[in-house]
Enzyme design. Structure first.
Site, PDB file in Angstrom:
ATOM      1  CD  GLU A 435      30.989  40.830  33.714  1.00 42.94           C
ATOM      2  OE1 GLU A 435      30.896  40.514  34.916  1.00 42.94           O
ATOM      3  OE2 GLU A 435      31.007  39.999  32.787  1.00 42.94           O
TER       4      GLU A 435
HETATM    5  C1  FAD Z   1      36.354  45.338  43.347  1.00 49.47           C
HETATM    6  C2  FAD Z   1      36.396  44.151  42.451  1.00 49.47           C
HETATM    7  C3  FAD Z   1      35.263  43.366  42.306  1.00 49.47           C
HETATM    8  C4  FAD Z   1      35.290  42.218  41.496  1.00 49.47           C
HETATM    9  N1  FAD Z   1      34.200  41.394  41.446  1.00 49.47           N
HETATM   10  C5  FAD Z   1      34.320  40.162  40.852  1.00 49.47           C
HETATM   11  C6  FAD Z   1      33.301  39.174  40.992  1.00 49.47           C
HETATM   12  O1  FAD Z   1      32.254  39.409  41.589  1.00 49.47           O
HETATM   13  N2  FAD Z   1      33.510  37.947  40.439  1.00 49.47           N
HETATM   14  C7  FAD Z   1      34.661  37.633  39.771  1.00 49.47           C
HETATM   15  O2  FAD Z   1      34.794  36.507  39.316  1.00 49.47           O
HETATM   16  N3  FAD Z   1      35.650  38.565  39.614  1.00 49.47           N
HETATM   17  C8  FAD Z   1      35.515  39.802  40.144  1.00 49.47           C
HETATM   18  N4  FAD Z   1      36.520  40.736  40.029  1.00 49.47           N
HETATM   19  C9  FAD Z   1      37.696  40.405  39.249  1.00 49.47           C
HETATM   20  C10 FAD Z   1      37.768  41.198  37.942  1.00 49.47           C
HETATM   21  O3  FAD Z   1      36.817  40.737  37.037  1.00 49.47           O
HETATM   22  C11 FAD Z   1      39.221  41.073  37.421  1.00 49.47           C
HETATM   23  O4  FAD Z   1      40.032  41.846  38.295  1.00 49.47           O
HETATM   24  C12 FAD Z   1      39.353  41.574  36.003  1.00 49.47           C
HETATM   25  O5  FAD Z   1      38.697  40.717  35.105  1.00 49.47           O
HETATM   26  C13 FAD Z   1      40.834  41.697  35.567  1.00 49.47           C
HETATM   27  O6  FAD Z   1      41.570  40.565  35.891  1.00 49.47           O
HETATM   28  P1  FAD Z   1      42.935  40.719  36.708  1.00 49.47           P
HETATM   29  O7  FAD Z   1      42.677  41.567  37.892  1.00 49.47           O
HETATM   30  O8  FAD Z   1      43.497  39.382  36.931  1.00 49.47           O
HETATM   31  O9  FAD Z   1      43.891  41.542  35.747  1.00 49.47           O
HETATM   32  P2  FAD Z   1      44.811  40.929  34.605  1.00 49.47           P
HETATM   33  O10 FAD Z   1      44.028  39.967  33.791  1.00 49.47           O
HETATM   34  O11 FAD Z   1      46.072  40.465  35.211  1.00 49.47           O
HETATM   35  O12 FAD Z   1      45.111  42.225  33.727  1.00 49.47           O
HETATM   36  C14 FAD Z   1      46.127  43.189  34.035  1.00 49.47           C
HETATM   37  C15 FAD Z   1      46.246  44.144  32.836  1.00 49.47           C
HETATM   38  O13 FAD Z   1      46.652  43.392  31.662  1.00 49.47           O
HETATM   39  C16 FAD Z   1      45.735  43.574  30.618  1.00 49.47           C
HETATM   40  N5  FAD Z   1      45.586  42.320  29.879  1.00 49.47           N
HETATM   41  C17 FAD Z   1      45.417  41.082  30.401  1.00 49.47           C
HETATM   42  N6  FAD Z   1      45.354  40.174  29.390  1.00 49.47           N
HETATM   43  C18 FAD Z   1      45.486  40.850  28.248  1.00 49.47           C
HETATM   44  C19 FAD Z   1      45.492  40.482  26.866  1.00 49.47           C
HETATM   45  N7  FAD Z   1      45.321  39.220  26.478  1.00 49.47           N
HETATM   46  N8  FAD Z   1      45.667  41.463  25.947  1.00 49.47           N
HETATM   47  C20 FAD Z   1      45.794  42.748  26.307  1.00 49.47           C
HETATM   48  N9  FAD Z   1      45.802  43.154  27.597  1.00 49.47           N
HETATM   49  C21 FAD Z   1      45.635  42.227  28.543  1.00 49.47           C
HETATM   50  C22 FAD Z   1      44.435  44.010  31.274  1.00 49.47           C
HETATM   51  O14 FAD Z   1      43.634  44.785  30.391  1.00 49.47           O
HETATM   52  C23 FAD Z   1      44.939  44.832  32.457  1.00 49.47           C
HETATM   53  O15 FAD Z   1      45.204  46.146  32.072  1.00 49.47           O
HETATM   54  C24 FAD Z   1      36.476  41.902  40.785  1.00 49.47           C
HETATM   55  C25 FAD Z   1      37.611  42.719  40.910  1.00 49.47           C
HETATM   56  C26 FAD Z   1      37.582  43.804  41.744  1.00 49.47           C
HETATM   57  C27 FAD Z   1      38.835  44.616  41.913  1.00 49.47           C
END
Ligand code: FAD
Length: 594
Positions: A435
């Site tokens: 989220e």
């Molecule tokens: C157990 C679990 C349940 C989940 N449930 C759902 C669900 O029900 N529905 C759904 O749609 N998703 C779900 N997610 C996905 C979750 O919302 C995403 O993992 C989360 O939003 C982060 O995206 P990402 O994993 O691609 O990380 P990334 O976006 O790749 O981020 C990696 C790192 O980079 C940082 N970062 C990225 N962009 C920026 C920026 N512009 N500026 C500064 N820092 C940045 C982030 O803060 C983080 O530290 C779930 C994930 C998990 C692990």
């Protein structure tokens, strides 16, 4: 392992003395939220949390959900617990009466949901996701969609999910690739979604996926994303679940925590979907709903902190180790040692500060929607918008810290799974990620909520803190005066940072301090609530209220929070205002010296 017991006294205190339950109960449509009714709801919810959900927390973690051939089996006992949950009307609690809900204010559903999250975070995610999907349909669903889906989803017979994330689109949803082709009255959805919480399971008769996808002629980026309802079973004309849709669960993840909550890879292969609202406005709808979803995850931080604290406290009273510093003699329970006390107080005081802030924000949400006074609605909405990233980011980060302290209080036993302390830490860890990560919350706070409006709402809140200082100044209580000193230093620190953020033209310099600023806001907002709690307790003691011991403990806990947590505010101010140069000092090559 100690059973979870809902902190009913603290919940009632936060509801009535801090969040203003009696004023919320005067809002149109919320007249039923009388103290007696709310008390009865809390008592019943607490029984359900302790007797049904808590006993499944550890076994659910050990067993986990299991995938086989596209189907997912939840751990033993989850199906029965879910059936009981729905039969008891708990799924319907937060929704409007029109759709079969109980029409209660957010302020009342908040402590109830805190209990589910404390007792069994994995279980609580299924109703949470259903709630998100229901809110999306309420917000923009056509009458036809609402009639077909809402009654069953409110009842819990059908569960919901939110499908945003794809392998290349996490924090940055402008990169969503899933396709939606028009096919008469509906659409055909194709693509892959990952990390979908409760994307597949055996708890409900049907699963209603809310999916972000692009139509073929949609513009690039965030302006070309639409929102669709994609049911697992397509509803028959009589409303029963019919043909199996081509929305399949390809696998579930093996992960650090929340093992009982299935995290699914979903594959959509020309699955039948129905548009929610208008094309290309899906992300906009998601943003409107985000406040509720982010608030709910922030509450997970509060809930896990409470659970970890209760477990650590029980252990600290039992574990005999080390002599008493003053009395000497035989080994004593470790709660007698000052450092263990320090850890327990950090856990307790921060859990209470976070709860108070979350409940106060929930009440503001109720006022923002139901107040008859338009200026009050505006003011409360602005306050909610400002505080949502703080509740989400600060409460979850602090929840992880508190769960980690819980492990520390247990010593080696904390690292061993049987005590449960390790599970709370593992479960808590996801809350700062999903989220919207803490980094994303902090950027939202700093960019959208402060810089974009020239700091107006933050300054409105700071002005309220100044007025509150006048009230604090009237108290003769030494603890209240010590708290006041730290709170006004904290408010000055926030004010300096707001001035810096509004004036700073270099985005890198501003955003380098975004997370420390979010922490500062959380610590000071929590300190404000603890100061309010201290003042209310002082008054109640002087009025001769029963349960003096609870109120004196409140005063002592607030004093501890001020001396040990709020005191960090000036240092965080320096990090925000002066820290950017050091954050950006190294070139990418310099990170690892070869
Ligand atoms: C157990 C679990 C349940 C989940 N449930 C759902 C669900 O029900 N529905 C759904 O749609 N998703 C779900 N997610 C996905 C979750 O919302 C995403 O993992 C989360 O939003 C982060 O995206 P990402 O994993 O691609 O990380 P990334 O976006 O790749 O981020 C990696 C790192 O980079 C940082 N970062 C990225 N962009 C920026 C920026 N512009 N500026 C500064 N820092 C940045 C982030 O803060 C983080 O530290 C779930 C994930 C998990 C692990």
């Amino acid at each position: 392992m100690s059973a979870y017991a809902a902190p009913l006294k603290d919940m009632r205190f936060a509801l009535s003395e801090l969040a203003g339950l009696s004023q919320v109960a005067q809002l149109p449509g919320y007249e039923d939220a009388s103290p007696d009714t709310v008390d009865a709801i809390l008592e019943e919810a607490s029984k359900f949390a302790t007797e049904v959900l808590d006993p499944l927390n550890y076994s659910g973690d050990q067993e986990g959900s299991v995938w086989s051939n596209g189907e997912v089996r939840t751990p033993k006992g989850f199906r029965e617990a879910y059936a009981q949950f729905c039969a008891g009307g708990w799924n319907a609690l937060p929704f409007e009466e029109k759709w079969g809900g109980q029409g209660l204010p957010r302020l009342v559903s908040t402590p109830v949901q805190e209990m589910w999250k404390s007792a069994n975070l994995s279980f609580s995610l299924c109703p949470l996701l259903t709630q998100g999907a229901v809110e999306a349909l309420l917000l923009r669903g056509s009458d036809e969609l609402k009639q077909a889906y809402l009654p069953k989803m409110v009842e819990g017979k059908w569960a919901g999910t939110m499908n945003l994330t794809e392998p290349q689109a996490g924090s940055d949803l402008s990169l969503v690739k899933t396709k939606a082709e028009r096919a008469g009255k509906h659409y055909l959805i194709s693509g892959q979604k990952i990390f979908i919480t409760y994307g597949e399971h055996d708890l409900s008769e049907n699963i209603v996926h809310l999916v972000l996808a692009r139509t073929p002629d949609a513009p690039e980026g965030v302006k070309g994303i639409s929102l669709f309802v994609v049911p697992k079973f397509i509803a028959n004309s009589d409303g029963s679940p019919g043909k199996r849709n081509t929305a399949k669960c390809a696998s579930i993840e093996h992960k650090l925590g929340i093992h009982a909550s299935p995290t699914a890879v979903m594959v959509y292969d020309k699955a039948v979907g129905y548009l929610v609202g208008e094309e290309n406005r899906g992300l906009e709808y998601m943003f409107i709903m985000m406040n509720a979803a982010r608030f709910a995850v922030g509450l997970e931080g509060v809930a896990i902190a409470e659970r970890a604290f209760q477990r650590a406290l029980a252990f600290a009273k039992e574990r005999l180790q080390g002599r008493d510093l003053v009395g000497g003699g035989k080994a004593v329970p470790i709660i007698r040692h000052p450092d263990v006390r320090r850890m327990l107080m950090l856990m307790k005081s921060q859990a209470e500060a976070m709860r108070a802030l979350a409940y106060t924000t929930a009440a503001a949400l109720d006022f923002s929607q139901r107040s008859k006074d338009s200026e009050e609605r505006r003011r409360c909405q602005a306050f909610v918008d400002l505080m949502i990233p703080v509740v989400k980011g600060w409460c979850t980060e602090t929840g992880v810290e508190v769960a980690s302290l819980g492990v520390q209080v247990h010593g080696g036993m904390g690292f061993i799974e049987e005590t449960g302390a390790a599970q709370y830490l593992r479960d808590a860890r996801i809350t700062t990620i999903y989220e919207g990560t803490t980094g994303i919350q902090a950027m939202d706070l700093l960019g959208r909520k402060i810089a974009r409006e020239g700091g107006a709402t933050a300054r409105e809140w700071l002005a309220a803190l100044k007025n509150f200082d006048i009230e604090l100044a009237r108290s003769r209580n030494a603890d209240v005066q010590a708290i006041r000193k730290h709170l006004s230093a904290g408010a000055r620190a926030v004010s300096d940072c707001v001035d810096f953020i509004v004036a700073e033209k270099n985005l890198q310099a501003a955003f380098a301090g975004a997370v420390p600023f979010l922490k500062l806001m959380g610590i000071v907002a929590g300190g404000w609530q603890m100061a309010r709690a201290a003042l209310a307790s002082e008054r109640l003691i002087s009025e001769g209220a029963a349960d003096k011991s609870f109120y004196t403990a409140k005063l002592g806990t607030a004093r501890f929070y001020a001396d040990q947590v709020l005191v960090q505010a000036p240092g965080l101010r320096d990090t925000v205002v002066n820290g950017a140069a050091a954050v950006m000092a190294l070139s990418e090559d310099q990170f690892l010296a070869a």
